[in-house]
Scaffold this motif. Structure first.
Motif: not given
Length: 196
Positions: A82-91
């Protein structure tokens, strides 16, 4: 599925994440439950408390994707990732398993009202702003992913500043969550000869 894998199989480069959480889990229902709980916990740490729509939505999407990885992507002796990221307001939540041949359909089909399964991807498609399937880079398997854009509410989001957890912190949190599972057993149930 709102996005498709490009015909050449190469995914476009994405900017480096502002926040990231990754972990491997055993391909079991318990592993799927733990993944869901840790994603919710991490979102809370990142400033999206448990009862907020962002936390609840991403936790539900994670639950569906990890359940599918266990049910349809299980290969004995192999874990899912599992990978959860946050980039520029997008999860973005990604669940990677090692079974290549069992890919979800390009668009989820409506199920009959008496069916006990088959609604997970319909739910993901309804909740996520975008979702899709990508081949697993450099190995056998696939990644099912979903994205959720965080909408601004007229003012800049306030971020809680929390130290990044160490491996020890993650192990302690994991142990705590596993103890919660053991505590939810009916009275009189035991695990081997050990006592709580």
């Amino acid at each position: 599925m709102k996005s498709a894998t490009p015909p050449n199989g190469h995914m476009p480069q994405r900017p480096a994440p502002e926040r990231e959480f990754t972990m491997r889990f055993t391909s079991t229902p318990r592993g799927a439950r733990l993944a869901r709980r840790l994603v919710s916990h991490r979102l809370d740490d990142w400033g999206h408390p448990y009862p907020t729509p962002v936390n609840e939505t991403l936790t539900l999407i994670t639950a569906e994707l990890t359940a599918n990885a266990v049910r349809h992507g299980h290969v004995p002796g192999r874990d899912f990732h599992v990978r959860l990221t946050l980039v520029g307001g997008t999860f973005r939540i990604e669940v990677t398993d090692t079974r290549t041949e069992k890919r979800p359909p390009a668009s989820p089909r409506a199920t009959d009202s008496l069916s006990e399964s088959g609604r997970g991807l319909l739910l993901v498609a309804a909740l996520a702003d975008d979702w899709g399937v990508s081949p697993r880079p450099a190995a056998q398997g696939k990644t099912v992913w979903a994205e959720l854009r965080v909408r601004a509410q007229g003012h800049p989001p306030t971020h809680r500043v929390a130290p990044e957890p160490s491996d020890v912190d993650l192990l302690l949190a994991t142990a705590s969550l596993l103890r919660d599972d053991l505590g939810s057993r009916p009275e009189g149930a035991s695990h081997g000869d050990r006592r709580p």
